[in-house]
Design a protein around this motif. Sequence first.
Motif, PDB file in Angstrom:
ATOM      1  N   ALA A   4       0.845  -1.103   0.053  1.00 54.01           N
ATOM      2  CA  ALA A   4      -0.027  -0.048  -0.005  1.00 54.01           C
ATOM      3  C   ALA A   4       0.844   1.319  -0.007  1.00 54.01           C
ATOM      4  O   ALA A   4       0.492   2.220  -0.723  1.00 54.01           O
ATOM      5  N   LEU A   5       1.973   1.419   0.565  1.00 53.57           N
ATOM      6  CA  LEU A   5       2.630   2.551   0.769  1.00 53.57           C
ATOM      7  C   LEU A   5       3.554   2.476  -0.477  1.00 53.57           C
ATOM      8  O   LEU A   5       3.894   3.715  -0.989  1.00 53.57           O
ATOM      9  N   VAL A   6       3.901   1.532  -1.177  1.00 54.81           N
ATOM     10  CA  VAL A   6       4.578   1.660  -2.654  1.00 54.81           C
ATOM     11  C   VAL A   6       3.697   1.920  -3.665  1.00 54.81           C
ATOM     12  O   VAL A   6       4.161   2.671  -4.355  1.00 54.81           O
ATOM     13  N   LEU A   7       2.536   1.233  -3.670  1.00 53.76           N
ATOM     14  CA  LEU A   7       1.663   1.380  -4.962  1.00 53.76           C
ATOM     15  C   LEU A   7       1.305   2.743  -5.252  1.00 53.76           C
ATOM     16  O   LEU A   7       1.227   3.220  -6.321  1.00 53.76           O
ATOM     17  N   LYS A   8       0.931   3.591  -3.955  1.00 54.20           N
ATOM     18  CA  LYS A   8       0.588   4.974  -4.434  1.00 54.20           C
ATOM     19  C   LYS A   8       1.400   5.839  -4.762  1.00 54.20           C
ATOM     20  O   LYS A   8       1.222   6.958  -5.375  1.00 54.20           O
ATOM     21  N   ARG A   9       2.797   5.374  -4.908  1.00 51.34           N
ATOM     22  CA  ARG A   9       3.759   6.279  -5.246  1.00 51.34           C
ATOM     23  C   ARG A   9       4.636   5.995  -6.643  1.00 51.34           C
ATOM     24  O   ARG A   9       5.481   6.420  -7.309  1.00 51.34           O
ATOM     25  N   LEU A  10       3.841   4.757  -7.156  1.00 51.11           N
ATOM     26  CA  LEU A  10       4.478   4.224  -8.411  1.00 51.11           C
ATOM     27  C   LEU A  10       3.773   4.602  -9.608  1.00 51.11           C
ATOM     28  O   LEU A  10       2.542   4.665  -9.419  1.00 51.11           O
ATOM     29  N   ALA A  56      11.386  -8.410  -0.898  1.00 51.76           N
ATOM     30  CA  ALA A  56      10.402  -7.693  -0.971  1.00 51.76           C
ATOM     31  C   ALA A  56      11.041  -6.157  -0.747  1.00 51.76           C
ATOM     32  O   ALA A  56      10.609  -4.953  -1.414  1.00 51.76           O
ATOM     33  N   LEU A  57      11.748  -6.034   0.486  1.00 48.43           N
ATOM     34  CA  LEU A  57      12.244  -4.596   0.768  1.00 48.43           C
ATOM     35  C   LEU A  57      13.232  -4.093  -0.287  1.00 48.43           C
ATOM     36  O   LEU A  57      12.976  -2.693  -0.782  1.00 48.43           O
ATOM     37  N   ILE A  58      14.078  -4.906  -0.727  1.00 48.06           N
ATOM     38  CA  ILE A  58      15.164  -4.435  -1.819  1.00 48.06           C
ATOM     39  C   ILE A  58      14.341  -4.037  -3.275  1.00 48.06           C
ATOM     40  O   ILE A  58      14.443  -3.049  -3.748  1.00 48.06           O
ATOM     41  N   TRP A  59      13.349  -4.876  -3.494  1.00 46.69           N
ATOM     42  CA  TRP A  59      12.733  -4.769  -4.970  1.00 46.69           C
ATOM     43  C   TRP A  59      11.590  -3.450  -4.764  1.00 46.69           C
ATOM     44  O   TRP A  59      11.643  -2.782  -5.753  1.00 46.69           O
ATOM     45  N   ALA A  60      11.287  -3.167  -3.558  1.00 51.48           N
ATOM     46  CA  ALA A  60      10.342  -2.021  -3.494  1.00 51.48           C
ATOM     47  C   ALA A  60      11.222  -0.752  -3.614  1.00 51.48           C
ATOM     48  O   ALA A  60      10.937   0.402  -4.141  1.00 51.48           O
ATOM     49  N   GLY A  61      12.276  -0.727  -3.125  1.00 55.87           N
ATOM     50  CA  GLY A  61      13.473   0.348  -3.194  1.00 55.87           C
ATOM     51  C   GLY A  61      13.922   0.681  -4.488  1.00 55.87           C
ATOM     52  O   GLY A  61      13.869   1.734  -4.877  1.00 55.87           O
ATOM     53  N   VAL A  62      14.031  -0.676  -5.140  1.00 60.48           N
ATOM     54  CA  VAL A  62      14.546  -0.353  -6.704  1.00 60.48           C
ATOM     55  C   VAL A  62      13.290  -0.002  -7.568  1.00 60.48           C
ATOM     56  O   VAL A  62      13.484   1.051  -8.202  1.00 60.48           O
ATOM     57  N   CYS A  63      12.124  -0.222  -7.329  1.00 60.78           N
ATOM     58  CA  CYS A  63      11.078   0.191  -7.955  1.00 60.78           C
ATOM     59  C   CYS A  63      10.563   1.608  -7.720  1.00 60.78           C
ATOM     60  O   CYS A  63      10.501   2.322  -8.720  1.00 60.78           O
ATOM     61  N   LEU A  64      11.016   1.953  -6.430  1.00 61.46           N
ATOM     62  CA  LEU A  64      10.884   3.583  -6.086  1.00 61.46           C
ATOM     63  C   LEU A  64      11.740   4.163  -6.824  1.00 61.46           C
ATOM     64  O   LEU A  64      11.398   5.484  -7.173  1.00 61.46           O
ATOM     65  N   MET A  65      12.988   3.878  -6.965  1.00 57.72           N
ATOM     66  CA  MET A  65      13.888   4.698  -7.453  1.00 57.72           C
ATOM     67  C   MET A  65      13.742   4.779  -9.086  1.00 57.72           C
ATOM     68  O   MET A  65      13.887   5.754  -9.647  1.00 57.72           O
TER      69      MET A  65
END
Length: 84
Positions: A4-10, A56-65
């Motif tokens: 939920a935190l990641v999807l609203k910023r992608l 999950a944590l690393i891939w979320a960071g990569v996607c956000l970058m």
Amino acid sequence: MLDALVLKRLTKTGVIAYFVGQVVLFAIWGFYVFGVKDSSLDEGEMAFIIGMVIIALIWAGVCLMVWKKPKETEDSLNTTETKS
């Protein structure tokens, strides 16, 4: 909860890449733990779960970058309102 935190910023492409990347990376990790290392479910369960959390944590960071939505500033909002 992380989703939920990641999807609203992608961006839309980022959302697709986030889910596809997680599934692929989890599958590769599972193949490594249970196939290559030849661990049983009892022996490899903790390693698999810890690996999933780290992935999950690393891939979320990569996607956000890579696929983060551009931030709209007040100046750009004011200029678009005055043009209309």
